[in-house]
Design a protein around this motif. Structure first.
Motif, mmCIF file in Angstrom:
data_model
loop_
_atom_site.group_PDB
_atom_site.id
_atom_site.type_symbol
_atom_site.label_atom_id
_atom_site.label_comp_id
_atom_site.label_asym_id
_atom_site.label_seq_id
_atom_site.Cartn_x
_atom_site.Cartn_y
_atom_site.Cartn_z
ATOM 1 N N SER A 1 31.130 46.771 44.182
ATOM 2 C CA SER A 1 32.519 46.367 44.373
ATOM 3 C C SER A 1 32.614 44.956 44.933
ATOM 4 O O SER A 1 31.935 44.627 45.910
ATOM 5 C CB SER A 1 33.220 47.328 45.336
ATOM 6 O OG SER A 1 34.490 46.821 45.708
ATOM 7 N N TYR B 1 34.829 43.952 46.687
ATOM 8 C CA TYR B 1 35.432 44.094 48.011
ATOM 9 C C TYR B 1 34.482 44.774 48.997
ATOM 10 O O TYR B 1 34.900 45.182 50.081
ATOM 11 C CB TYR B 1 36.733 44.895 47.906
ATOM 12 C CG TYR B 1 37.803 44.179 47.119
ATOM 13 C CD1 TYR B 1 38.539 43.145 47.687
ATOM 14 C CD2 TYR B 1 38.058 44.523 45.795
ATOM 15 C CE1 TYR B 1 39.515 42.475 46.959
ATOM 16 C CE2 TYR B 1 39.030 43.863 45.058
ATOM 17 C CZ TYR B 1 39.754 42.841 45.645
ATOM 18 O OH TYR B 1 40.711 42.178 44.924
ATOM 19 N N ASP C 1 28.009 51.926 48.555
ATOM 20 C CA ASP C 1 29.004 50.849 48.472
ATOM 21 C C ASP C 1 29.054 49.995 49.736
ATOM 22 O O ASP C 1 30.020 49.271 49.963
ATOM 23 C CB ASP C 1 30.385 51.425 48.170
ATOM 24 C CG ASP C 1 30.838 52.433 49.232
ATOM 25 O OD1 ASP C 1 30.114 52.619 50.233
ATOM 26 O OD2 ASP C 1 31.921 53.033 49.056
ATOM 27 N N ALA D 1 27.273 44.789 47.792
ATOM 28 C CA ALA D 1 27.267 44.514 46.356
ATOM 29 C C ALA D 1 26.378 43.307 46.104
ATOM 30 O O ALA D 1 26.150 42.484 46.996
ATOM 31 C CB ALA D 1 28.676 44.257 45.846
#
Length: 462
Positions: free
Chosen positions: A286, A288, A320, A323
């Motif tokens: 991601s 973000y 997550d 990244a």
């Protein structure tokens, strides 16, 4: 049986040859030490890993207890050079005796170390370093000269001639071998670690709202008072996370508020500030994610292939939490001015990188599939194979249309500019938080340990 002939001191030519060869080895050791300490690559040890030099210097075997082996290698050759100045017949017998003993120990140390590192280069496969091989060759030649010209195993009652018995010579050689054995044991017992350098910082959101992803060059002075230099722009202009078609007019794009800042101190100590948006760059994970890792690589680089597989395991391990931004920096002179002569193993590296970035512009999920596929094989994919697979992923016509897009070439140029200001230009290179590392890790755990220098990174799947 001892030699019965009278010992003759070495000729003038031998007395000149020994210190000259030792001096050559000292100079090469100093060059390698400078490379290790400064991060400035020697000729032939640049970002092109095909030479093997950069991979050797980036490996776990390039140091002992944190000390570069090139620095340790200086010691025996300095002793050889110094001792060789005291072996002429007009020197006091005691000095000649000591000098020859020093020469025996130091030359055996040099050859034993040469044997160890040659095994590592050829059998373990850390790469072939021409500078290292030059030093090893000097060691072998010096040992031959010492053994064939020294006062070893002579039977003589001449008190004016130095004498070293065969037993004494064997003891000195054994001492040398044990000394090198101790150092190699330290290397073997020390858990492999990735070389890590603090370069400053990466990761925080530094602005709100929409912004043009051009570089944010801070003209203020850094804390050390040195003026900051112009910095490369990781993002190319005209990037859009929805991947506009190549025919879109070349206008700066507006990206959502996810701007990150990278601050790097180059080899001169100058602060280089780069602002970028993960939404405008090829990314695994991601954009973000709370943590970002920048990965500079080349699709034709075997060490990048190793690193890629370990990074896949890292993404599974940490989920997550972070990244990976993929920044291809091809090791081919066609698009990389740092490469003076392209090695045959890096043929078409530029076109492969452009192809991958075109795919990302068309379909980001297809890019991730293509990126993994490129590194799955034992050998680099050919350009023809890559183009066929790319056409299957995104279609032939969209891929042909994407050839008109200038962004991939511009992005590659930006990646190379970033590579230039890093502490080392070797590939692969990772930036995570404030840490920088180069080369492929010894194993996955080594990479995990490096990542977990950040206390926030905890495995979700140990």
């Amino acid at each position: 049986m001892a030699k019965t002939s009278r010992y003759q001191p070495p000729s003038l030519s031998i007395r000149i040859l020994i210190p000259v060869i030792a001096l050559v080895a000292v100079v090469v050791c100093l060059l390698l030490l400078w490379d290790s300490v400064s991060g400035n690559a020697l000729p032939g040890c640049g970002p092109d890993n095909a030479s093997g030099c950069s991979s050797v210097l980036a490996s776990r075997w390039a140091s002992v207890l944190g000390v570069p082996v090139s620095g340790l290698a200086l010691i025996p050759y300095i002793f050889i050079f110094t001792a060789s100045l005291h072996i002429s017949g007009d020197q006091p017998i005691q000095w000649q005796q000591i000098a020859w003993k020093v020469l025996i120990v130091a030359s055996f140390i040099a050859v034993t170390a040469a044997a160890w590192f040659t095994v590592l280069m050829f059998l373990v496969g850390i790469g072939l370093c021409p500078y290292c091989l030059t030093i090893h060759a000097c060691g072998v030649v010096l040992l031959v000269l010492v053994v064939t010209n020294g006062p070893i195993n002579f039977r003589s009652n001449d008190i004016k001639a130095p004498q070293i018995g065969l037993t004494t010579a064997a003891q000195l050689a054994t001492l040398a071998i044990l000394a090198v054995g101790l150092l190699t044991t330290c290397q073997l017992l020390k858990p492999p670690q990735m070389e890590s350098q603090v370069i400053a910082g990466l990761g925080d959101v530094v602005t709100d709202g929409y912004t043009n992803p051009s570089p944010n060059i801070d003209s203020q002075l850094p804390p050390d008072g040195k003026k900051k230099q112009p910095s490369p722009d990781i993002n190319s202009r005209n990037q859009n996370h929805t991947a506009p078609s190549p025919s879109t007019p070349n206008q700066p794009a507006k990206l959502p508020p996810n701007i990150r800042k990278l601050v790097v101190r180059d080899s001169q100590g100058n602060a280089r500030t780069i602002q970028f948006n993960p939404l405008g760059l090829p990314i695994h994970g991601s954009p973000y994610a709370p943590k970002l890792m920048l990965c500079l690589f080349d699709y034709t680089c075997k060490h990048c292939r190793i690193m890629h597989n370990y990074l896949k395991l890292a993404q599974s391990r940490y989920g997550d939490q972070f990244a990976i931004i993929s920044l291809p920096a091809p090791l081919e002179s066609t698009c990389n001015a740092q490469i003076k002569e392209t090695h045959k193993s890096h043929k078409n590296a530029c076109e492969l990188a452009k192809l991958a970035l075109r795919i990302w512009r068309i379909n980001q999920d297809a890019f991730r599939q293509f990126d993994h596929w490129m590194f799955e094989s034992d050998e680099p994919r050919t350009l023809e194979e890559a183009y066929v697979h790319a056409s299957q992923l995104v279609g032939y016509q969209p891929l042909e249309n994407a050839r008109k897009d200038p962004w991939p070439a511009r992005q590659i140029s930006n990646n190379i500019e970033l590579q230039k200001i890093l502490p080392s230009q070797s590939l692969p290179a990772l930036i995570f938080g404030q840490y920088f590392t180069k080369g492929s890790p010894a194993n996955a755990k080594t990479l995990f340990d490096w990542i977990e220098q950040d206390p926030d990174m905890q495995p979700i799947h140990p």
